[in-house]
Design a protein around this motif. Structure first.
Motif, PDB file in Angstrom:
ATOM      1  N   UNK A   1     -38.115   4.747-138.454  1.00  0.00           N
ATOM      2  CA  UNK A   1     -38.892   5.870-138.993  1.00  0.00           C
ATOM      3  C   UNK A   1     -40.056   5.349-139.828  1.00  0.00           C
ATOM      4  N   UNK A   2     -39.802   4.335-140.667  1.00  0.00           N
ATOM      5  CA  UNK A   2     -40.872   3.778-141.503  1.00  0.00           C
ATOM      6  C   UNK A   2     -41.985   3.192-140.648  1.00  0.00           C
ATOM      7  N   UNK A   3     -41.626   2.431-139.610  1.00  0.00           N
ATOM      8  CA  UNK A   3     -42.650   1.848-138.740  1.00  0.00           C
ATOM      9  C   UNK A   3     -43.401   2.939-137.983  1.00  0.00           C
ATOM     10  N   UNK A   4     -42.663   3.982-137.595  1.00  0.00           N
ATOM     11  CA  UNK A   4     -43.309   5.083-136.878  1.00  0.00           C
ATOM     12  C   UNK A   4     -44.354   5.763-137.748  1.00  0.00           C
ATOM     13  N   UNK A   5     -44.018   6.033-139.003  1.00  0.00           N
ATOM     14  CA  UNK A   5     -44.958   6.705-139.899  1.00  0.00           C
ATOM     15  C   UNK A   5     -46.190   5.844-140.137  1.00  0.00           C
ATOM     16  N   UNK A   6     -46.005   4.528-140.246  1.00  0.00           N
ATOM     17  CA  UNK A   6     -47.156   3.647-140.403  1.00  0.00           C
ATOM     18  C   UNK A   6     -47.972   3.583-139.115  1.00  0.00           C
TER      19      UNK A   6
END
Length: 533
Positions: A239-244
């Motif tokens: 999720x964190x990588x997706x948001x970035x």
């Protein structure tokens, strides 16, 4: 230079197009979802009325891509890249309409998005949704939103279903701030007209429910749980990588409430939080509609606009210490969430630190450093697995090389495959022109067409015929592998990474009829022989 000068916009769009052309020339982001956009647009060309009232086609998106899809893969991907570039210009216009002194900042944030770059020349319909959402934001920039704003917002769910949330939040804003009657009329005219026309076509007022969008459920297809379930992907690091990958501008969100947001900005903040929450929770509820990085793209234009608002506020005065601390903690959490991506997180942290340190330098330098950070973070992120051809379909190169080296052997024979990208890759590379590629249908595709189309008015028959003519190559049912009438000498190019087709044609029923010609990793190339071995 004037922050509102179109010169900066021209430079941004030229850079975006250049990167897009470069990656398109190598098929770096050739992916099955982008090809699905082409397929659905082709269906609309081949069977206009049946496809128009088949909700999976996402009518507005398919209409947009129809001109490019008619002329084949090359024109489709080029036209899609042009549409994505137009979305950047539309967001710049929206920023000007909202009174931004530097409208290039939101435009640059969108152009630098890793997902928007990959999806623009990769054919993702989610990018088309961003373009339509940007147009809706532009319509909301009027002094008093009216019919046009309602019309744009009302159309969005017909472009991408997840944009219904966008319409809900910003439709509420438009009704509150604009002419209620005109906005309401605009919101209703297209969905109501489409519903009534579909009701006449299907002979069913509840056709939206009777023939819903093609979302496969675990209950209806338990054999696909292992292959399709995305619950395991809903992890903090993903999720964190997706948001970035959507945009690093999302790092700004915790400090936005301190900037005394306007009602429109509060609406944008609420929408973005709701969008991320809903798309993260849905897979946990067993829906095969999520988790995918591309589903989060509706947050991009809103986050870009809000980031522009924050950057312009920072030009006037630096953030106070509490706001700076909040940004540091947000950054630390984002970096910690991305740890499994390897050493890349160190570079991402460095880029964000540049952005944060910009609070202590002169305003013009601060603005330049913020721009550098916007551009640096997406470029340093690891590639998006599902959109990177070499990662998502590593067998393509080996398959294309073998078919090219054995051109005389395979020309004139059907080539059955579960590699969705094979036909497009061979056509675009020109390695084996005229090859008869037949893509094996996955069970969920068959289910969607059979279960969620109308057999009484001929829709099901028309779409099955369209599927045979326009799929990932020509369509073929997997049972063709076990059919004794399938001619000997047919070539099979199969990957063991996707076993879904074999739930319809188990290997033990046909493998005895094959002779292995080549293997490479998960790829097996074989041919059907007369009788069993």
């Amino acid at each position: 230079m004037d922050g509102k000068s179109p010169t900066v916009l021209i430079a941004i769009t030229i850079a975006y197009l250049a990167v897009g052309f470069l990656r398109l020339s190598t098929d770096a982001n050739l992916n099955d979802e982008g090809l699905l956009t082409w397929i659905l647009a082709r269906w609309l060309w081949l069977e206009p009325i049946p496809a128009l009232f088949y909700l999976k086609t996402k009518p507005l998106t398919s209409l947009l891509n129809l001109p490019g899809a008619v002329f084949g893969y090359d024109v489709f991907f080029l036209s899609h890249l042009v549409y994505a570039t137009a979305g950047i210009a539309i967001l710049w216009l929206a920023s000007r309409r909202f009174g931004y002194r530097h409208p290039w900042i939101p435009a640059a944030a969108m152009a630098a998005s890793q997902l928007y770059v990959a999806g623009g020349q990769g054919g993702l319909s989610n990018v088309d949704g961003v373009v339509f959402a940007s147009l809706a934001l532009w319509s909301l920039g009027a002094a008093r939103p009216g019919f046009w704003a309602g019309l744009c917002l009302g159309c969005l769910p017909l472009a991408r279903f997840e944009l219904a949330l966008f319409s809900l939040f910003f439709g509420g804003y438009a009704l509150h701030r604009g002419s209620k009657v005109r906005v309401a009329a605009g919101l209703c005219v297209v969905p109501l007209s489409y519903w009534l026309a579909g009701a006449a076509y299907h002979g069913d007022l509840a056709w939206f429910v009777t023939f819903p969008p093609g979302w496969v459920s675990a209950a209806s297809h338990p054999e696909l749980v292992g292959a399709l379930s995305s619950v395991s992907q809903v992890r903090t690091d993903n999720v964190a990588r997706t948001l970035m990958a959507v945009t690093p501008a999302l790092l700004f969100f915790p400090v936005l409430p301190f900037l005394r947001p306007t009602f429109l900005e509060w609406t944008g903040i609420a929408f973005t939080v709701a969008c991320v929450a809903v798309l993260t929770v849905l897979p946990l509820l067993g829906s095969f509609a999520g988790f995918s990085e591309r589903y989060y793209l509706p947050a991009l234009p809103v986050a870009a606009l809000l980031a522009g608002r924050l950057v312009e506020a920072r030009l006037d005065r630096p953030l106070d210490r509490w706001m700076t601390r909040i940004m540091w903690w947000t950054t630390a959490l984002a970096v910690a969430g991305c740890l499994p991506s390897g050493a890349t997180w160190k570079w991402m942290a460095a880029a964000v630190c540049i952005l944060l340190s910009a609070t202590t330098v002169p305003s013009r330098t601060r603005l330049a450093l913020v721009a550098v950070a916007f551009l640096a973070i997406p470029a340093l992120l690891p590639p998006i697995f599902s959109l990177e051809r070499r990662l998502a379909a590593p067998e393509l190169e080996a398959a294309a090389e073998w078919l090219g080296n054995n051109r005389r052997r395979v020309i004139g024979r059907p080539v059955y495959t579960n590699l969705k990208e094979l036909d497009a890759y061979l056509n675009r590379s020109g390695r084996v022109p005229g090859l008869d590629v037949r893509a094996l249908l996955q069970p969920e595709i068959i289910s969607e067409i059979v279960e969620w189309t109308n057999p009484r008015n001929g829709q099901r028959k028309a779409l099955l015929e369209a599927c045979e003519r326009a799929f990932y190559g020509k369509a073929a049912h997997p049972r063709v592998l076990e059919d004794p009438t399938t001619p000997a000498g047919s070539i099979l190019v199969l990957t063991s990474r996707d076993e879904r087709v074999f739930s319809l044609a188990p290997r033990e029923r046909w493998e005895s009829r094959t002779r292995v010609l080549s293997t490479a990793g998960s790829l097996t190339i074989s041919e059907l022989v007369a009788g069993g071995q």
